[in-house]
Design a protein around this motif. Sequence first.
Motif, PDB file in Angstrom:
ATOM      1  N   PHE A  58       0.838  -1.197   0.000  1.00  0.00           N
ATOM      2  CA  PHE A  58       0.000   0.000   0.000  1.00  0.00           C
ATOM      3  C   PHE A  58       0.876   1.252   0.000  1.00  0.00           C
ATOM      4  N   THR A  59       1.885   1.264   0.855  1.00  0.00           N
ATOM      5  CA  THR A  59       2.781   2.414   0.948  1.00  0.00           C
ATOM      6  C   THR A  59       3.645   2.543  -0.298  1.00  0.00           C
ATOM      7  N   ARG A  60       4.180   1.440  -0.793  1.00  0.00           N
ATOM      8  CA  ARG A  60       5.035   1.497  -1.978  1.00  0.00           C
ATOM      9  C   ARG A  60       4.252   1.966  -3.198  1.00  0.00           C
ATOM     10  N   THR A  61       3.003   1.536  -3.326  1.00  0.00           N
ATOM     11  CA  THR A  61       2.175   1.997  -4.442  1.00  0.00           C
ATOM     12  C   THR A  61       1.977   3.499  -4.379  1.00  0.00           C
ATOM     13  N   ASN A  62       1.655   4.005  -3.202  1.00  0.00           N
ATOM     14  CA  ASN A  62       1.484   5.452  -3.062  1.00  0.00           C
ATOM     15  C   ASN A  62       2.787   6.196  -3.323  1.00  0.00           C
ATOM     16  N   GLN A  63       3.913   5.654  -2.905  1.00  0.00           N
ATOM     17  CA  GLN A  63       5.217   6.268  -3.178  1.00  0.00           C
ATOM     18  C   GLN A  63       5.483   6.347  -4.673  1.00  0.00           C
ATOM     19  N   MET A  64       5.315   5.251  -5.355  1.00  0.00           N
ATOM     20  CA  MET A  64       5.623   5.204  -6.782  1.00  0.00           C
ATOM     21  C   MET A  64       4.736   6.154  -7.573  1.00  0.00           C
ATOM     22  N   VAL A  65       3.462   6.200  -7.236  1.00  0.00           N
ATOM     23  CA  VAL A  65       2.527   7.062  -7.960  1.00  0.00           C
ATOM     24  C   VAL A  65       2.762   8.531  -7.626  1.00  0.00           C
ATOM     25  N   ARG A  66       3.087   8.823  -6.373  1.00  0.00           N
ATOM     26  CA  ARG A  66       3.309  10.212  -5.962  1.00  0.00           C
ATOM     27  C   ARG A  66       4.657  10.744  -6.455  1.00  0.00           C
ATOM     28  N   GLN A  67       5.722   9.968  -6.317  1.00  0.00           N
ATOM     29  CA  GLN A  67       7.049  10.466  -6.650  1.00  0.00           C
ATOM     30  C   GLN A  67       7.387  10.350  -8.133  1.00  0.00           C
ATOM     31  N   TYR A  68       6.779   9.411  -8.796  1.00  0.00           N
ATOM     32  CA  TYR A  68       7.026   9.227 -10.226  1.00  0.00           C
ATOM     33  C   TYR A  68       5.714   9.299 -10.990  1.00  0.00           C
ATOM     34  N   HIS A  69       4.989  10.372 -10.776  1.00  0.00           N
ATOM     35  CA  HIS A  69       3.643  10.502 -11.358  1.00  0.00           C
ATOM     36  C   HIS A  69       3.666  10.554 -12.879  1.00  0.00           C
ATOM     37  N   TRP A  70       4.779  10.942 -13.481  1.00  0.00           N
ATOM     38  CA  TRP A  70       4.862  10.966 -14.934  1.00  0.00           C
ATOM     39  C   TRP A  70       5.133   9.580 -15.514  1.00  0.00           C
ATOM     40  N   LEU A  71       5.560   8.634 -14.691  1.00  0.00           N
ATOM     41  CA  LEU A  71       5.850   7.287 -15.162  1.00  0.00           C
ATOM     42  C   LEU A  71       4.774   6.265 -14.814  1.00  0.00           C
ATOM     43  N   TYR A  72       4.142   6.429 -13.637  1.00  0.00           N
ATOM     44  CA  TYR A  72       3.243   5.392 -13.144  1.00  0.00           C
ATOM     45  C   TYR A  72       1.886   5.957 -12.765  1.00  0.00           C
ATOM     46  N   GLU A  73       0.889   5.091 -12.882  1.00  0.00           N
ATOM     47  CA  GLU A  73      -0.451   5.424 -12.401  1.00  0.00           C
ATOM     48  C   GLU A  73      -0.966   4.273 -11.550  1.00  0.00           C
ATOM     49  N   LYS A  74      -1.817   4.623 -10.607  1.00  0.00           N
ATOM     50  CA  LYS A  74      -2.344   3.631  -9.666  1.00  0.00           C
ATOM     51  C   LYS A  74      -3.418   2.786 -10.341  1.00  0.00           C
ATOM     52  N   VAL A  75      -3.321   1.483 -10.168  1.00  0.00           N
ATOM     53  CA  VAL A  75      -4.321   0.551 -10.687  1.00  0.00           C
ATOM     54  C   VAL A  75      -5.274   0.150  -9.576  1.00  0.00           C
ATOM     55  N   SER A  76      -4.721  -0.163  -8.403  1.00  0.00           N
ATOM     56  CA  SER A  76      -5.505  -0.518  -7.226  1.00  0.00           C
ATOM     57  C   SER A  76      -4.719  -0.026  -6.013  1.00  0.00           C
ATOM     58  N   PRO A  77      -5.232  -0.185  -4.813  1.00  0.00           N
ATOM     59  CA  PRO A  77      -4.460   0.252  -3.647  1.00  0.00           C
ATOM     60  C   PRO A  77      -3.110  -0.464  -3.487  1.00  0.00           C
ATOM     61  N   LEU A  78      -2.929  -1.600  -4.145  1.00  0.00           N
ATOM     62  CA  LEU A  78      -1.694  -2.369  -3.974  1.00  0.00           C
ATOM     63  C   LEU A  78      -0.842  -2.477  -5.236  1.00  0.00           C
ATOM     64  N   THR A  79      -1.272  -1.907  -6.353  1.00  0.00           N
ATOM     65  CA  THR A  79      -0.517  -2.050  -7.602  1.00  0.00           C
ATOM     66  C   THR A  79      -0.489  -0.748  -8.387  1.00  0.00           C
ATOM     67  N   TRP A  80       0.504  -0.645  -9.245  1.00  0.00           N
ATOM     68  CA  TRP A  80       0.623   0.472 -10.163  1.00  0.00           C
ATOM     69  C   TRP A  80       1.071  -0.076 -11.513  1.00  0.00           C
ATOM     70  N   LYS A  81       0.944   0.774 -12.534  1.00  0.00           N
ATOM     71  CA  LYS A  81       1.389   0.367 -13.877  1.00  0.00           C
ATOM     72  C   LYS A  81       2.014   1.573 -14.562  1.00  0.00           C
ATOM     73  N   GLU A  82       2.723   1.296 -15.654  1.00  0.00           N
ATOM     74  CA  GLU A  82       3.345   2.363 -16.421  1.00  0.00           C
ATOM     75  C   GLU A  82       2.273   3.150 -17.170  1.00  0.00           C
ATOM     76  N   ARG A  83       2.491   4.449 -17.242  1.00  0.00           N
ATOM     77  CA  ARG A  83       1.580   5.298 -18.029  1.00  0.00           C
ATOM     78  C   ARG A  83       1.817   5.061 -19.497  1.00  0.00           C
ATOM     79  N   LYS A  84       0.777   5.158 -20.267  1.00  0.00           N
ATOM     80  CA  LYS A  84       0.882   5.047 -21.723  1.00  0.00           C
ATOM     81  C   LYS A  84       1.083   6.443 -22.295  1.00  0.00           C
ATOM     82  N   GLY A  85       1.996   6.530 -23.227  1.00  0.00           N
ATOM     83  CA  GLY A  85       2.219   7.801 -23.942  1.00  0.00           C
ATOM     84  C   GLY A  85       2.967   8.742 -23.103  1.00  0.00           C
TER      85      GLY A  85
END
Length: 112
Positions: free
Chosen positions: A85-112
């Motif tokens: 949960f914490t790592r997902t929020n970290q990745m989405v918050r700190q690398y918002h141009w690279l990743y987007e949140k999929v669920s509270p526990l996962t993220w994925k790369e942004r398209k485009g």
Amino acid sequence: MLWEVSFGTLLLVTICLGGGAAWMAGRAIANTWKPTSQIISYMILLAAGVRFLHFALFEGTLLSLHYYIVDLIILLIICWLGFRFTRTNQMVRQYHWLYEKVSPLTWKERKG
């Protein structure tokens, strides 16, 4: 059997007290950017503490491998959930141009 004395003691000591500490440990491990493998070593120690609380407060068995493993598995799951949960929020918050949140526990790369 999953609980030794009663389901209430499992709920109070293992899930509420130990689970709260496990969740916070998972958050701390994620916040310091440590690897997931740190969860195991921390939860081995925490499970021993939870087993001692069962023994000291509710007359449970202190040196019971079966109930120690049950406590350990529950704490590992809760700690991992706090970590993800914490790592997902970290990745989405700190690398918002690279990743987007999929669920509270996962993220994925942004398209485009």
